[in-house]
Design a protein around this motif. Structure first.
Motif, PDB file in Angstrom:
ATOM      1  N   PHE A  46      -3.499  17.279 -13.132  1.00  0.00           N
ATOM      2  CA  PHE A  46      -2.368  16.785 -12.369  1.00  0.00           C
ATOM      3  C   PHE A  46      -2.800  15.304 -11.625  1.00  0.00           C
ATOM      4  CE2 PHE A  46      -0.249  20.693 -13.052  1.00  0.00           C
ATOM      5  CZ  PHE A  46       1.037  20.206 -13.307  1.00  0.00           C
ATOM      6  N   LEU A  47      -4.034  15.521 -11.237  1.00  0.00           N
ATOM      7  CA  LEU A  47      -4.650  13.948 -10.739  1.00  0.00           C
ATOM      8  C   LEU A  47      -4.492  12.710 -11.829  1.00  0.00           C
ATOM      9  CD1 LEU A  47      -5.846  12.250  -8.492  1.00  0.00           C
ATOM     10  CD2 LEU A  47      -8.084  13.167  -9.252  1.00  0.00           C
ATOM     11  N   SER A  48      -4.908  13.303 -12.923  1.00  0.00           N
ATOM     12  CA  SER A  48      -4.767  12.206 -14.171  1.00  0.00           C
ATOM     13  C   SER A  48      -3.558  11.860 -14.411  1.00  0.00           C
ATOM     14  CB  SER A  48      -5.605  12.869 -15.415  1.00  0.00           C
ATOM     15  OG  SER A  48      -4.616  13.870 -15.913  1.00  0.00           O
ATOM     16  N   LEU A  49      -2.649  12.739 -14.102  1.00  0.00           N
ATOM     17  CA  LEU A  49      -1.210  12.310 -14.481  1.00  0.00           C
ATOM     18  C   LEU A  49      -0.489  11.227 -13.464  1.00  0.00           C
ATOM     19  CD1 LEU A  49       0.592  15.693 -15.368  1.00  0.00           C
ATOM     20  CD2 LEU A  49      -0.171  13.759 -16.992  1.00  0.00           C
ATOM     21  N   ALA A  50      -1.202  11.588 -12.214  1.00  0.00           N
ATOM     22  CA  ALA A  50      -0.723  10.955 -10.984  1.00  0.00           C
ATOM     23  C   ALA A  50      -1.230   9.301 -11.064  1.00  0.00           C
ATOM     24  CB  ALA A  50      -1.094  11.387  -9.710  1.00  0.00           C
ATOM     25  N   LEU A  51      -2.407   9.471 -11.690  1.00  0.00           N
ATOM     26  CA  LEU A  51      -3.070   8.113 -11.739  1.00  0.00           C
ATOM     27  C   LEU A  51      -2.394   7.033 -12.784  1.00  0.00           C
ATOM     28  CD1 LEU A  51      -6.925   9.043 -11.504  1.00  0.00           C
ATOM     29  CD2 LEU A  51      -5.474   8.025  -9.672  1.00  0.00           C
ATOM     30  N   LYS A  52      -1.559   7.495 -13.419  1.00  0.00           N
ATOM     31  CA  LYS A  52      -0.808   6.569 -14.296  1.00  0.00           C
ATOM     32  C   LYS A  52       0.133   5.675 -13.633  1.00  0.00           C
ATOM     33  CE  LYS A  52      -0.359   9.915 -18.257  1.00  0.00           C
ATOM     34  NZ  LYS A  52       0.801  10.625 -19.206  1.00  0.00           N
ATOM     35  N   SER A  53       0.394   6.015 -12.271  1.00  0.00           N
ATOM     36  CA  SER A  53       1.299   4.826 -11.693  1.00  0.00           C
ATOM     37  C   SER A  53       0.523   4.678  -9.944  1.00  0.00           C
ATOM     38  CB  SER A  53       2.634   5.072 -11.451  1.00  0.00           C
ATOM     39  OG  SER A  53       2.942   6.258 -10.826  1.00  0.00           O
ATOM     40  N   ILE A  54      -0.240   5.548  -9.627  1.00  0.00           N
ATOM     41  CA  ILE A  54      -0.717   5.524  -8.195  1.00  0.00           C
ATOM     42  C   ILE A  54      -2.329   4.844  -8.411  1.00  0.00           C
ATOM     43  CG2 ILE A  54      -1.497   6.613  -6.179  1.00  0.00           C
ATOM     44  CD1 ILE A  54       0.672   8.927  -7.031  1.00  0.00           C
ATOM     45  N   PRO A  55      -2.306   3.897  -7.660  1.00  0.00           N
ATOM     46  CA  PRO A  55      -3.866   3.084  -7.824  1.00  0.00           C
ATOM     47  C   PRO A  55      -4.708   4.344  -7.436  1.00  0.00           C
ATOM     48  CG  PRO A  55      -2.333   1.695  -6.670  1.00  0.00           C
ATOM     49  CD  PRO A  55      -1.476   2.910  -7.039  1.00  0.00           C
ATOM     50  N   VAL A  56      -5.969   4.247  -8.047  1.00  0.00           N
ATOM     51  CA  VAL A  56      -6.911   5.313  -7.953  1.00  0.00           C
ATOM     52  C   VAL A  56      -7.429   5.496  -6.611  1.00  0.00           C
ATOM     53  CG1 VAL A  56      -8.947   3.937  -8.757  1.00  0.00           C
ATOM     54  CG2 VAL A  56      -8.967   6.374  -9.064  1.00  0.00           C
ATOM     55  N   GLY A  57      -7.716   4.085  -6.011  1.00  0.00           N
ATOM     56  CA  GLY A  57      -8.070   4.244  -4.541  1.00  0.00           C
ATOM     57  C   GLY A  57      -7.237   4.883  -3.499  1.00  0.00           C
ATOM     58  N   ILE A  58      -5.835   4.705  -3.851  1.00  0.00           N
ATOM     59  CA  ILE A  58      -4.897   5.152  -2.730  1.00  0.00           C
ATOM     60  C   ILE A  58      -4.798   6.533  -3.076  1.00  0.00           C
ATOM     61  CG2 ILE A  58      -2.478   5.282  -2.201  1.00  0.00           C
ATOM     62  CD1 ILE A  58      -3.816   2.784  -1.176  1.00  0.00           C
ATOM     63  N   ALA A  59      -4.865   7.155  -4.535  1.00  0.00           N
ATOM     64  CA  ALA A  59      -4.621   8.571  -4.808  1.00  0.00           C
ATOM     65  C   ALA A  59      -5.852   9.157  -4.224  1.00  0.00           C
ATOM     66  CB  ALA A  59      -4.637   8.763  -6.264  1.00  0.00           C
ATOM     67  N   GLY A  97      -5.677   7.297   8.910  1.00  0.00           N
ATOM     68  CA  GLY A  97      -6.187   6.294   7.923  1.00  0.00           C
ATOM     69  C   GLY A  97      -5.175   6.358   6.561  1.00  0.00           C
ATOM     70  N   VAL A  98      -4.905   7.680   6.101  1.00  0.00           N
ATOM     71  CA  VAL A  98      -4.127   7.863   5.031  1.00  0.00           C
ATOM     72  C   VAL A  98      -2.796   7.290   5.292  1.00  0.00           C
ATOM     73  CG1 VAL A  98      -3.165   9.577   3.572  1.00  0.00           C
ATOM     74  CG2 VAL A  98      -5.511   9.669   4.049  1.00  0.00           C
ATOM     75  N   ALA A  99      -2.194   7.513   6.488  1.00  0.00           N
ATOM     76  CA  ALA A  99      -0.711   7.122   6.838  1.00  0.00           C
ATOM     77  C   ALA A  99      -0.969   5.430   6.811  1.00  0.00           C
ATOM     78  CB  ALA A  99      -0.417   7.786   8.185  1.00  0.00           C
ATOM     79  N   VAL A 100      -1.824   4.954   7.250  1.00  0.00           N
ATOM     80  CA  VAL A 100      -1.721   3.385   7.299  1.00  0.00           C
ATOM     81  C   VAL A 100      -2.088   2.919   5.891  1.00  0.00           C
ATOM     82  CG1 VAL A 100      -3.424   1.501   7.903  1.00  0.00           C
ATOM     83  CG2 VAL A 100      -2.726   3.161   9.683  1.00  0.00           C
ATOM     84  N   LEU A 101      -2.797   3.510   5.060  1.00  0.00           N
ATOM     85  CA  LEU A 101      -2.819   3.024   3.602  1.00  0.00           C
ATOM     86  C   LEU A 101      -1.497   3.089   2.872  1.00  0.00           C
ATOM     87  CD1 LEU A 101      -6.156   4.686   2.215  1.00  0.00           C
ATOM     88  CD2 LEU A 101      -5.471   2.178   2.177  1.00  0.00           C
ATOM     89  N   ASN A 102      -0.668   4.288   3.297  1.00  0.00           N
ATOM     90  CA  ASN A 102       0.441   4.419   2.495  1.00  0.00           C
ATOM     91  C   ASN A 102       1.748   3.801   3.277  1.00  0.00           C
ATOM     92  OD1 ASN A 102       0.265   6.394   0.243  1.00  0.00           O
ATOM     93  ND2 ASN A 102      -0.985   7.383   1.919  1.00  0.00           N
ATOM     94  N   LEU A 103       1.738   3.606   4.425  1.00  0.00           N
ATOM     95  CA  LEU A 103       2.847   2.642   5.013  1.00  0.00           C
ATOM     96  C   LEU A 103       2.596   1.370   5.239  1.00  0.00           C
ATOM     97  CD1 LEU A 103       3.365   5.502   7.849  1.00  0.00           C
ATOM     98  CD2 LEU A 103       4.768   5.337   5.798  1.00  0.00           C
ATOM     99  N   LEU A 104       1.439   0.732   5.417  1.00  0.00           N
ATOM    100  CA  LEU A 104       1.380  -0.535   5.699  1.00  0.00           C
ATOM    101  C   LEU A 104       0.403  -1.488   4.757  1.00  0.00           C
ATOM    102  CD1 LEU A 104       0.115   0.016   9.452  1.00  0.00           C
ATOM    103  CD2 LEU A 104       2.589  -0.462   8.687  1.00  0.00           C
TER     104      LEU A 104
END
Length: 110
Positions: A46-59, A97-104
């Protein structure tokens, strides 16, 4: 949105697998060992599927951050691991930190 669901499934798979590692007692317990193997299989698929559109660093940041917090919570509930104030503060900083990455961050795929 579907890719974030895939990432959530990957995180749950990883948390289940990592939590079962202790119960597997060095892969000597067949059921727990099977849970570890299946959980990591689900997680990486499922990580491999998510990485089709979510940048690897963010994921990976979301995966690692939420994984740490969830595994620590499970260890506290099921294995009696003690979490002191510093552990809780550290986990709070990880979640922040995860929230900052995703929100800002402009790096995040919204």
């Amino acid at each position: 949105m579907k890719n974030w669901l895939f990432l959530a499934i990957a995180i749950v798979g990883e948390v289940v697998a990592t939590s079962a590692l202790k119960s597997s007692e060095g892969f000597t317990k067949p059921f727990s060992s099977a849970v570890v193997l299946v959980g990591y299989g689900v997680a990486f698929y499922f990580l491999s599927l998510a990485l089709k559109s979510i940048p690897v660093g963010i994921a990976y940041a979301v995966w690692a951050g939420l994984g740490i917090v969830l595994v620590a919570a499970i260890a506290w509930i099921f294995h009696g691991q003690k979490l002191d104030a510093w552990a809780l503060l550290g986990m709070g900083l990880i979640v922040s930190g995860v929230a900052v990455l995703n929100l800002l961050s402009k790096t995040s795929a919204h």
